[in-house]
Structure formats: C-alpha cells, structure tokens
Motif scaffolding. Structure first.
Motif, short mmCIF file in Angstrom:
data_model
loop_
_atom_site.label_atom_id
_atom_site.label_comp_id
_atom_site.label_asym_id
_atom_site.label_seq_id
_atom_site.Cartn_x
_atom_site.Cartn_y
_atom_site.Cartn_z
N ASP A 11 0.66 -1.19 -0.05
CA ASP A 11 0.05 0.07 0.10
C ASP A 11 0.87 1.17 0.09
O ASP A 11 1.94 1.21 0.38
CB ASP A 11 -0.91 -0.07 1.25
N ASN A 45 -1.98 -3.81 -7.18
CA ASN A 45 -2.57 -4.65 -6.50
C ASN A 45 -2.39 -4.36 -5.01
O ASN A 45 -2.20 -5.22 -4.00
CB ASN A 45 -2.12 -6.32 -6.68
N HIS A 47 -3.61 -0.92 -2.10
CA HIS A 47 -4.26 0.28 -1.78
C HIS A 47 -3.71 1.64 -1.76
O HIS A 47 -2.43 1.72 -1.60
CB HIS A 47 -5.26 0.20 -0.48
N CYS A 69 -6.42 -3.77 -9.97
CA CYS A 69 -6.96 -4.89 -9.26
C CYS A 69 -8.02 -4.22 -7.88
O CYS A 69 -7.62 -3.29 -7.59
CB CYS A 69 -6.10 -6.01 -8.51
N GLY A 70 -9.24 -4.89 -7.85
CA GLY A 70 -9.96 -4.60 -6.70
C GLY A 70 -9.58 -4.90 -5.59
O GLY A 70 -8.48 -5.81 -5.24
N PRO A 71 -10.39 -4.82 -4.31
CA PRO A 71 -9.93 -5.32 -3.08
C PRO A 71 -10.01 -6.76 -2.91
O PRO A 71 -9.21 -7.33 -1.92
CB PRO A 71 -11.22 -4.62 -2.18
N ASN A 72 -10.61 -7.39 -3.80
CA ASN A 72 -10.83 -8.99 -3.75
C ASN A 72 -9.48 -9.58 -4.51
O ASN A 72 -9.30 -10.62 -4.98
CB ASN A 72 -11.75 -9.35 -4.33
N HIS A 73 -8.53 -8.63 -5.19
CA HIS A 73 -7.23 -8.96 -5.93
C HIS A 73 -7.61 -9.57 -7.33
O HIS A 73 -6.67 -9.87 -8.03
CB HIS A 73 -6.63 -10.16 -5.25
#
Length: 315
Positions: A11, A45, A47, A69-73
């Motif tokens: 992050d 991948n 935040h 990529c979203g929070p679910n990878h």
C-alpha cells in the motif's frame, strides 16, 4: 517477447517516470527502479497507489499494460495502449483465431498436468497414487472421454475420506476449497492479463456469463496445491472458512515449487505458464510450462507455514 510482469502489492506506493525508468517510492523515499523497456505489465494490487500521467503514457508507448485490481485481488480494469503496434493486440488476434486442433492439444496438456499433480499430492499425503499417471496418459486431445472427471472421482475420497463429495455450494471443507480457489483464480487472472491475453477467450470453458474462461482453464493444474493446503487445515481440525484459514490459504501463491529452473514461488510459475500459453498461440506450437506437463509432476514441497490453531466456536 513478453516483458517482466511487475506487481505492486504494498500500500501507499507512488510510481513515476525518470530517465527511462519506472521509479517506485514510499513517503518520498525511492525503493527501486525498473527499465521501462523491460516491463510487459504493471499489476496494481494494493491500496493508495498513485501514478504520474507521464509514466502511464510511457508504458503505453512501449505496449505495456497496466492492470488495476480490486479489493478482492481480481483485475477490475486495465489500461490498453491503442496507438501503434502493440504486442497484446497481436496476441489477442492469435488467441481469437487459435485453430481447434491446437486448442484441444493445449487443453489435453492442462488436464494431464492437473491429474499428475493430483497424484503427487496424494503421494505426499501417503495415499495410493499410481493410477493417476495411468489416467494422465489416457487423456487424448481435447479429453473427449472426460478423464479429468474420472480422476476426480478417485481423487477426492482418497484426499478427504470416502464420505467427502466435492460440492461448490457446500460449506466446511468445500468452503475452504472455494476460498483457496478464489485466491488462486485472482493470481492466474493477473498473470493472464499481464501476458497480453484476453481472460474471456477460453480453451475449454466457454460459459457466456463467465468473464474469466481462460483463467479457469489455466488454473486447473494448480488447483491441487490449494487442495494440499486445505488438507493440512482439515488435519488440524479446521472445518470452515474463518479469519485464520483465510490467512493460511492466502499464502498459497507464495508456496515454493521445485521447478526445473530451481525453487520458485507458485505465483511466478503461474506467470511463466501464462507467458508460455501466449507464445503457443503465436507460434502454433503446443509447448507449455506447467507442473506435470512433461511427464513428471512436481512433488509438492512441505508446507512450512504453521497451521493456525482451531478457534472453538462459542456455544
């Protein structure tokens, strides 16, 4: 040639351009730099990432893709270059126009590798596994006899006991398998997109509602590594998806595998497999880089991560 796939997984990183390099910084401190000409894809991948517009333009000019990529990878979006000659466009054309005999041959290799790897997992668990090499050799181009399903009927009772039935809608051990496969699926999806392939254009899976058909094809030989991790959890008394089992299964992409190139994390092996598949589409030669595709499964290395203790459910 496919360049390096660079994943940004921590992050708060800042990515910028400097003298032909992509520079990665954190809180104003440079962490490293990579030549732009070496990069095939950047997978974002984490935040709180920030980018300079100059970097994104420079990557696009070189035909590199940026995957968000979203929070679910799982990839949620990607930046595709649209100007000039770009490698991924060539790969997608090759993928779209793949001859049926080549697609069937590649699917045969994926199924054989999966069955051999299932046998390797059983052998590592002290279970009989000799039939799996015989079954793998029976797989013909396109697997018309569905030997994959025949192997599954033998595999699951040997791995989890005679009463076990694989049911994607069930909980318990099945739920842990589902979660582990979701982690694996995101790993394969990132590799497929990073290799310049379209995830919806599958070799075998063709469900119109599935945007990741190719991902589901390519992940088949790697599923047994998730099975092995779930078996260890079951040995320790875990019976459901919990924060503890989630953390354990999230380590699967980091599992070390004894590949011909030396000990390599599973995530890197997946990237090599996607690279080999892209090359197969372009050349028309059915050559992949998979566990078990050359007639010898990769014996799973011991999972050295400590299995989390089971937390009793409050009465």
């Amino acid at each position: 040639m496919i360049g390096r796939i660079v994943e940004i997984a921590e992050d708060g990183r800042h990515l910028s351009l400097s003298r032909g390099f992509m520079v990665v910084e954190s809180k104003g401190q440079e962490l490293g730099r990579i030549p732009l000409d070496d990069i095939g894809a950047v997978v974002a991948n984490a935040h709180g990432l920030t980018y300079t517009n100059n970097l994104l333009l420079a990557l696009s000019e070189r035909g590199a893709v940026v995957v968000l990529c979203g929070p679910n990878h799982v990839p949620a979006a990607f930046l595709w270059p649209v100007d000039g000659h770009h490698v991924q466009a060539q790969r997608m054309r090759s993928q779209l126009n793949v001859p049926a005999p080549l697609a069937k041959r590649l699917w045969q290799m994926l199924v054989r590798a999966k069955i051999r790897q299932q046998g390797a997992v059983l052998e590592a668990r002290g279970q009989p596994s000799g039939a799996f090499e015989t079954l793998a050799r029976k797989v013909r181009s396109g697997d018309p006899e569905n030997v994959e399903a025949q192997a599954a009927r033998r595999y699951w009772p040997l791995l989890f006991g005679p009463e076990f039935r694989r049911d994607a809608d069930a909980g318990g051990t099945n739920g842990m398998l589902n979660y582990g496969y979701a982690i694996l699926r995101s790993t394969v999806a990132r590799a497929v997109m990073g290799a310049g392939l379209h995830p919806s254009l599958g070799l075998f899976h063709h469900n119109r509602a599935n945007p990741l058909c190719l991902v589901d094809d390519l992940m088949e030989p790697f599923r047994p590594f998730v099975d092995l991790a779930v078996a260890r959890l079951a040995d320790a008394g875990h019976e459901a998806v919990t924060p503890e089992t989630k953390r354990f299964l999230a380590l699967v992409p980091m599992l070390d595998l004894p590949t011909p190139e030396g000990t390599t994390p599973l995530s890197t092996v997946v990237m090599r497999a996607a690279t080999a598949l892209a090359r197969a589409y372009e050349t028309g030669e059915a050559v992949l880089s998979l566990p078990g595709d050359a007639g010898q499964a990769w014996a799973p290395m011991p999972l050295e991560w400590p299995v989390p203790p089971r937390v009793p459910t409050p009465a």
